[in-house]
Design a protein around this motif. Structure first.
Motif, PDB file in Angstrom:
ATOM      1  N   CYS A 178       0.992  -1.088  -0.074  1.00  0.00           N
ATOM      2  CA  CYS A 178      -0.210   0.120   0.036  1.00  0.00           C
ATOM      3  C   CYS A 178       0.901   1.268   0.029  1.00  0.00           C
ATOM      4  CB  CYS A 178      -0.945  -0.209   1.210  1.00  0.00           C
ATOM      5  SG  CYS A 178      -1.911   1.452   1.303  1.00  0.00           S
ATOM      6  N   PRO A 179       0.934   2.288  -1.119  1.00  0.00           N
ATOM      7  CA  PRO A 179       1.632   3.343  -1.016  1.00  0.00           C
ATOM      8  C   PRO A 179       1.051   4.321   0.209  1.00  0.00           C
ATOM      9  CG  PRO A 179      -0.054   3.364  -3.017  1.00  0.00           C
ATOM     10  CD  PRO A 179      -0.299   2.083  -2.042  1.00  0.00           C
ATOM     11  N   ALA A 180       0.041   4.053   0.654  1.00  0.00           N
ATOM     12  CA  ALA A 180      -0.309   5.171   1.596  1.00  0.00           C
ATOM     13  C   ALA A 180      -0.131   4.585   3.083  1.00  0.00           C
ATOM     14  CB  ALA A 180      -1.855   5.460   1.425  1.00  0.00           C
ATOM     15  N   ALA A 182      -1.796   2.538   4.807  1.00  0.00           N
ATOM     16  CA  ALA A 182      -3.313   2.713   5.128  1.00  0.00           C
ATOM     17  C   ALA A 182      -3.502   1.176   5.869  1.00  0.00           C
ATOM     18  CB  ALA A 182      -4.199   3.105   4.320  1.00  0.00           C
ATOM     19  N   ILE A 183      -2.845   0.033   5.405  1.00  0.00           N
ATOM     20  CA  ILE A 183      -3.226  -1.290   5.905  1.00  0.00           C
ATOM     21  C   ILE A 183      -2.305  -1.470   6.952  1.00  0.00           C
ATOM     22  CG2 ILE A 183      -3.779  -3.569   4.993  1.00  0.00           C
ATOM     23  CD1 ILE A 183      -3.824  -2.248   2.204  1.00  0.00           C
ATOM     24  N   PHE A 190      -7.402   0.275   9.917  1.00  0.00           N
ATOM     25  CA  PHE A 190      -7.490   0.573   8.529  1.00  0.00           C
ATOM     26  C   PHE A 190      -7.579   1.966   8.456  1.00  0.00           C
ATOM     27  CE2 PHE A 190      -9.248   1.860   4.426  1.00  0.00           C
ATOM     28  CZ  PHE A 190      -8.127   1.296   3.566  1.00  0.00           C
ATOM     29  N   CYS A 195      -5.972   6.540   2.935  1.00  0.00           N
ATOM     30  CA  CYS A 195      -6.203   5.907   1.583  1.00  0.00           C
ATOM     31  C   CYS A 195      -6.978   7.079   0.699  1.00  0.00           C
ATOM     32  CB  CYS A 195      -7.037   4.590   1.577  1.00  0.00           C
ATOM     33  SG  CYS A 195      -7.802   3.888   0.038  1.00  0.00           S
ATOM     34  N   LYS A 198      -4.534   9.466  -0.719  1.00  0.00           N
ATOM     35  CA  LYS A 198      -3.715   8.768  -1.700  1.00  0.00           C
ATOM     36  C   LYS A 198      -4.557   8.523  -3.167  1.00  0.00           C
ATOM     37  CE  LYS A 198       0.144   7.821  -1.651  1.00  0.00           C
ATOM     38  NZ  LYS A 198       1.282   8.627  -2.083  1.00  0.00           N
ATOM     39  N   VAL A 199      -5.849   8.255  -2.832  1.00  0.00           N
ATOM     40  CA  VAL A 199      -6.531   7.817  -4.246  1.00  0.00           C
ATOM     41  C   VAL A 199      -6.926   9.291  -4.775  1.00  0.00           C
ATOM     42  CG1 VAL A 199      -7.400   5.802  -3.922  1.00  0.00           C
ATOM     43  CG2 VAL A 199      -8.698   7.469  -3.062  1.00  0.00           C
ATOM     44  N   CYS A 213      -7.272   3.213  -7.408  1.00  0.00           N
ATOM     45  CA  CYS A 213      -5.875   2.668  -7.043  1.00  0.00           C
ATOM     46  C   CYS A 213      -5.477   1.428  -7.802  1.00  0.00           C
ATOM     47  CB  CYS A 213      -5.425   2.901  -5.498  1.00  0.00           C
ATOM     48  SG  CYS A 213      -3.914   2.335  -5.019  1.00  0.00           S
ATOM     49  N   VAL A 215      -3.659  -1.118  -6.008  1.00  0.00           N
ATOM     50  CA  VAL A 215      -2.345  -1.700  -5.717  1.00  0.00           C
ATOM     51  C   VAL A 215      -2.839  -2.933  -4.798  1.00  0.00           C
ATOM     52  CG1 VAL A 215      -0.472  -1.238  -4.587  1.00  0.00           C
ATOM     53  CG2 VAL A 215      -1.119   0.153  -6.278  1.00  0.00           C
ATOM     54  N   CYS A 216      -3.701  -2.548  -3.801  1.00  0.00           N
ATOM     55  CA  CYS A 216      -4.174  -3.761  -2.780  1.00  0.00           C
ATOM     56  C   CYS A 216      -5.004  -4.684  -3.429  1.00  0.00           C
ATOM     57  CB  CYS A 216      -4.908  -2.977  -1.522  1.00  0.00           C
ATOM     58  SG  CYS A 216      -6.247  -2.019  -1.913  1.00  0.00           S
TER      59      CYS A 216
HETATM   60  S1  SF4 Z   1      -6.601   1.646  -2.605  1.00  0.00           S
HETATM   61 FE1  SF4 Z   1      -5.474   0.108  -1.218  1.00  0.00          FE
HETATM   62  S2  SF4 Z   1      -3.191   0.059  -1.903  1.00  0.00           S
HETATM   63 FE2  SF4 Z   1      -4.188   1.960  -2.855  1.00  0.00          FE
HETATM   64  S3  SF4 Z   1      -4.088   3.688  -1.001  1.00  0.00           S
HETATM   65 FE3  SF4 Z   1      -5.924   2.680  -0.592  1.00  0.00          FE
HETATM   66  S4  SF4 Z   1      -5.463   1.017   0.883  1.00  0.00           S
HETATM   67 FE4  SF4 Z   1      -3.545   1.591  -0.235  1.00  0.00          FE
END
Ligand code: SF4
Ligand code: B12
Ligand code: SF4
Length: 228
Positions: A178-180, A182-183, A190, A195, A198-199, A213, A215-216
């Motif tokens: 996760c680039p943020a 957040a997880i 969470f 998140c 970032k989105v 996003c 990525v997750c």
């Molecule tokens: S969508 Fe998923 S990977 Fe992207 S920032 Fe949110 S939690 Fe992280």
């Protein structure tokens, strides 16, 4: 009225359009969480149908550390497919003389609380499609989190499905990706604000124009995708 047969028919219609998962659950105790636009008017609709359309592995594998144009286009196409399935299911139920309300696959009603009409994830969880994952998404055995969801509310007495007794186990893949940041190991931790930030950034800087996003989702492929 043979309800098992109608359920099978609805499942088949969904499958023919690209769905892989289908389930039914009771929603009465969830109604208080619904958006005011549907809280009162859906009073007689005590069941929900949950449908899941998997995202294509070939598309997901093109994502690195941010969304790309292929994913954006796929996301929009799968939303259309989900909305069409929900519409078709609703028309069929209406033909049986019962009520059915299709909810949009992806429409934010309240941008402060970040909520829609209702939670497709919680309904999918109750209908046995999967479990709440560390990434705060619905995780299925077959497709991991790489699945998008839609809901139809109805008063047709379709047989219920049971929630799945499963969880993420020791897996932590989405935490690392996760680039943020957040997880976390504990799903309750969470960080929705991180998140969202970032989105929103991707929406502007990567020219996505949507709060996406992926990525997750890439990090969580499920059994079928893992086996290729
Ligand atoms: S969508 Fe998923 S990977 Fe992207 S920032 Fe949110 S939690 Fe992280
Ligand atoms: C608003 C929204 C967002 C917001 C905020 C997300 C959020 N609230 O968590 C933003 C823009 C940040 C966002 C981001 C993303 N989203 Co979004 N989003 C939505 C949307 C439109 C509404 C969510 C909503 O209203 N929830 C209402 C509240 C009340 O429900 P809830 O948040 O699910 O809360 C329930 C749970 O918390 C539950 N609960 C609380 N604690 C516990 C504990 C346990 C054990 C259990 C069982 C339940 C539980 O109770 C609450 C009430 O029912 C939904 C579509 C929809 N209508 O559901 C898509 C949706 C959730 N998004 C989705 C996706 C895929 C994404 C992204 C990956 C972006 C992307 N497409 O690339 C990221 C992932 C973020 C993440 N890891 O959670 C998919 C999820 C699919 C799946 N497999 O789970 C959905 C369902 C869209 C769809 N049609 O498939 N999203
Ligand atoms: S990647 Fe692993 S930890 Fe994250 S949601 Fe999927 S199964 Fe759970």
């Amino acid at each position: 009225m043979n309800l098992e047969k109608i359920k099978d028919n609805l499942k088949e219609i969904s499958r023919a359009r690209g769905a892989a998962l289908f389930g039914v659950c009771r929603i009465d105790d969830l109604r208080r969480t619904f958006h005011p636009e549907i809280r009162e008017t859906t009073g007689g609709l005590d069941r929900a149908i949950s449908v899941g359309v998997p995202l294509l592995e070939a598309v997901m594998e093109t994502i690195c550390d941010r969304p790309n144009m292929l994913y954006r286009s796929h996301y929009l196409q799968v939303n259309n497919i989900l909305n069409d399935i929900a519409f078709e299911i609703s028309v069929l139920i209406a033909k049986e003389g019962r009520r059915a309300l299709p909810l949009p696959a992806s429409h934010i009603m309240d941008y402060e609380k970040l909520t829609a009409h209702l939670s497709h994830r919680e309904i999918a969880f109750r209908a046995g499609l999967g479990w709440w994952g560390r990434n705060n998404l619905l995780v299925t055995r077959q497709f991991g989190s790489r699945i998008r969801l839609v809901t139809v509310l109805t008063d047709l007495d379709l047989p219920f499905d049971e929630p799945l007794d499963d969880n993420c186990g020791g897996c932590m893949e989405c935490l690392y990706s996760c680039p943020a940041g957040a997880i976390h190991e504990d799903r309750e931790m969470f960080d929705r604000a991180a998140c969202f930030k970032k989105v929103s950034e991707f929406s502007r800087t990567a020219n996505m124009g949507h709060l996406i996003c992926g990525v997750c989702l890439k990090a969580c492929p499920g059994q079928i995708n893992r086996q290729g």
